[in-house]
Design an enzyme around this catalytic site. Structure first.
Site, mmCIF file in Angstrom:
data_model
loop_
_atom_site.group_PDB
_atom_site.id
_atom_site.type_symbol
_atom_site.label_atom_id
_atom_site.label_comp_id
_atom_site.label_asym_id
_atom_site.label_seq_id
_atom_site.Cartn_x
_atom_site.Cartn_y
_atom_site.Cartn_z
ATOM 1 N N LYS A 48 -15.068 -1.394 -9.207
ATOM 2 C CA LYS A 48 -13.737 -0.805 -9.176
ATOM 3 C C LYS A 48 -13.665 0.222 -10.298
ATOM 4 C CE LYS A 48 -8.827 -1.928 -9.704
ATOM 5 N NZ LYS A 48 -7.829 -3.006 -9.755
ATOM 6 N N LYS B 292 -11.936 3.031 -12.535
ATOM 7 C CA LYS B 292 -10.640 3.532 -12.988
ATOM 8 C C LYS B 292 -10.626 5.056 -12.998
ATOM 9 C CE LYS B 292 -8.310 -0.278 -13.898
ATOM 10 N NZ LYS B 292 -7.001 -0.557 -13.284
ATOM 11 N N ASP C 99 -9.226 3.041 -8.549
ATOM 12 C CA ASP C 99 -7.865 2.716 -8.969
ATOM 13 C C ASP C 99 -7.337 3.854 -9.836
ATOM 14 O OD1 ASP C 99 -5.471 1.672 -9.748
ATOM 15 O OD2 ASP C 99 -6.294 -0.032 -10.848
ATOM 16 N N GLU D 103 -6.623 2.694 -4.811
ATOM 17 C CA GLU D 103 -5.493 1.879 -5.263
ATOM 18 C C GLU D 103 -4.473 2.727 -6.005
ATOM 19 O OE1 GLU D 103 -4.811 -2.057 -8.137
ATOM 20 O OE2 GLU D 103 -6.812 -1.528 -7.420
ATOM 21 N N ASP E 178 -0.365 -1.229 -5.606
ATOM 22 C CA ASP E 178 -0.434 -2.206 -6.700
ATOM 23 C C ASP E 178 0.894 -2.227 -7.426
ATOM 24 O OD1 ASP E 178 -0.960 -3.839 -8.848
ATOM 25 O OD2 ASP E 178 -2.484 -2.566 -9.747
ATOM 26 N N LYS F 282 -0.678 -9.607 -7.890
ATOM 27 C CA LYS F 282 -0.989 -10.080 -9.238
ATOM 28 C C LYS F 282 0.119 -11.035 -9.678
ATOM 29 C CE LYS F 282 -3.414 -5.845 -10.582
ATOM 30 N NZ LYS F 282 -3.390 -4.630 -11.447
ATOM 31 N N SER G 271 -5.510 -9.023 -11.239
ATOM 32 C CA SER G 271 -4.906 -9.549 -12.463
ATOM 33 C C SER G 271 -4.694 -8.410 -13.438
ATOM 34 C CB SER G 271 -5.799 -10.620 -13.110
ATOM 35 O OG SER G 271 -6.946 -10.020 -13.696
#
Length: 358
Positions: A160, A162, A190, A218, A243, A267, A295
């Site tokens: 994933k 960023k 993300d 995301e 998200d 989350k 999370s």
């Protein structure tokens, strides 16, 4: 079986290295720990982590909510009335989802221990094994490539990445990472609300044209701009996941009714706890929208509770629970978070009793 005592303590946990996203840079995390004790001496624990840029909470506000709002409502209550207790948590105040989540986790840990079952079984789950991804923090391209290759070397099949601070650099970084790790590794992006809607479409279309095989994107645009989220979803082939746009069941319903996204990221620190997280997963399942379990930057017990929930709900099909891997004190003998496979133990509750208030 009545609740007789609740203890609360703050703690700071150091990270192995800085964690950088489009929203914040983190060198350590603060948590509020809660320990609920029953009249027979049995106890359960819960932890919560603030993220002011996401939930609006601070460590001070969380501690105050737990001590002054939540605890007085629960002393003398029967732990077996878990549904009623969960509703009482949610009705205790407006917002403050992380404080509520940590307290509800402690309730569920205690409840599961009283039943003598691991939490995932109490929630109806069959499996206790999950496959995790690995988050790659924003950094210079060369460093992000090195971090990605190190993750693949450790056995991670999904990364994933960023993004969201600088769109041009995002394009460069993802191309470099894909070239380095090869076609067999799943890459999810993300952006943490970092792009505008037209910028997002341009970036994603470019990756599609380059055949970079991005699994999902995301939260490409600001959380409150559902129209822009839908615009991006409608303009690209790559699946788009919400998200920060989804904290509650009613927000999940709105996103699904408007066909604004293809997936939802759940989350516990956003939803306020296990029950509302399950409700979101149920609503998404009814709407044909799969979910990821994610999370914040949290302690092991909080992420562990999320793993139990992920094992229990069939509509949670993607896992992003690698936050413990960033912690200096992630105990390699006791924590199930060491590599790409999460295997929950069969101990009652969340299975992490040695995490104390000391």
């Amino acid at each position: 079986m009545k609740i007789t005592r609740v203890e609360v303590k703050k703690r700071r946990l150091k990270l192995k290295k800085p964690f950088v996203t489009a929203l914040r840079a983190v060198n350590d995390i603060e948590i509020v720990m809660m320990r609920i004790e029953l009249e027979n001496g049995m106890f359960g624990i819960g932890t919560a982590s603030p993220a002011a840029v996401i939930t609006g909470e601070t460590i001070q506000s969380m501690e105050s909510i737990v001590k002054n709002i939540l605890i007085p409502r629960f002393i003398g209550r029967n732990i077996l009335q878990i549904s009623s207790l969960s509703r009482a948590v949610q009705s205790s105040c407006i917002g403050n989802t992380s404080a509520k989540a940590g307290f509800e986790l402690a309730l569920f840990d205690t409840y599961s221990k009283l039943l003598g079952l691991p939490l995932y079984q109490v929630l109806g789950g069959e499996t206790n094994v999950l496959e995790n991804d690995l988050t790659i923090s924003i950094n210079e391209t060369e460093t992000m490539v090195e971090d990605s290759l190190a993750g693949v070397e450790k056995g991670f099949k999904t990364l994933k990445i960023k993004a969201g601070i600088d769109g041009r650099k995002d394009v460069e970084r993802i191309k470099a990472i894909r070239e380095a790790v090869g076609p067999s590794i799943q890459i999810r992006i993300d952006a943490n609300q970092g792009w505008g809607k037209k910028e997002a479409v341009k970036i994603i279309n470019g990756w599609e044209d380059a055949c970079l095989q991005i699994e999902l994107i995301e939260q490409p645009v600001p959380a409150g701009d559902i129209d822009s989220l839908k615009y991006v979803t409608d303009q690209v082939y790559t699946p788009i996941m919400a998200d920060e746009s989804v904290f509650s069941p009613d927000q999940a319903l709105e996103l699904i009714q408007k066909k604004a996204v293809d997936l939802l990221n759940i989350k516990l620190m956003k939803t306020g706890g296990i029950v509302r997280a399950m409700q979101i997963a149920d609503i998404a399942e009814a709407g044909g929208i799969p979910c990821m379990m994610g999370s914040m930057m949290e302690s092991v017990p909080g992420v562990l509770a999320a793993a139990h929930l992920a094992c229990a709900h069939p509509n949670i099909v993607k896992i992003d629970l690698d936050a413990p891997l960033w912690l200096e004190d992630n105990d390699d003998k006791m924590s199930p978070f060491q590599g790409p496979i999460i295997k929950l133990n069969e101990n009652p509750g969340i299975g992490y009793d040695f995490f104390t208030l000391n």
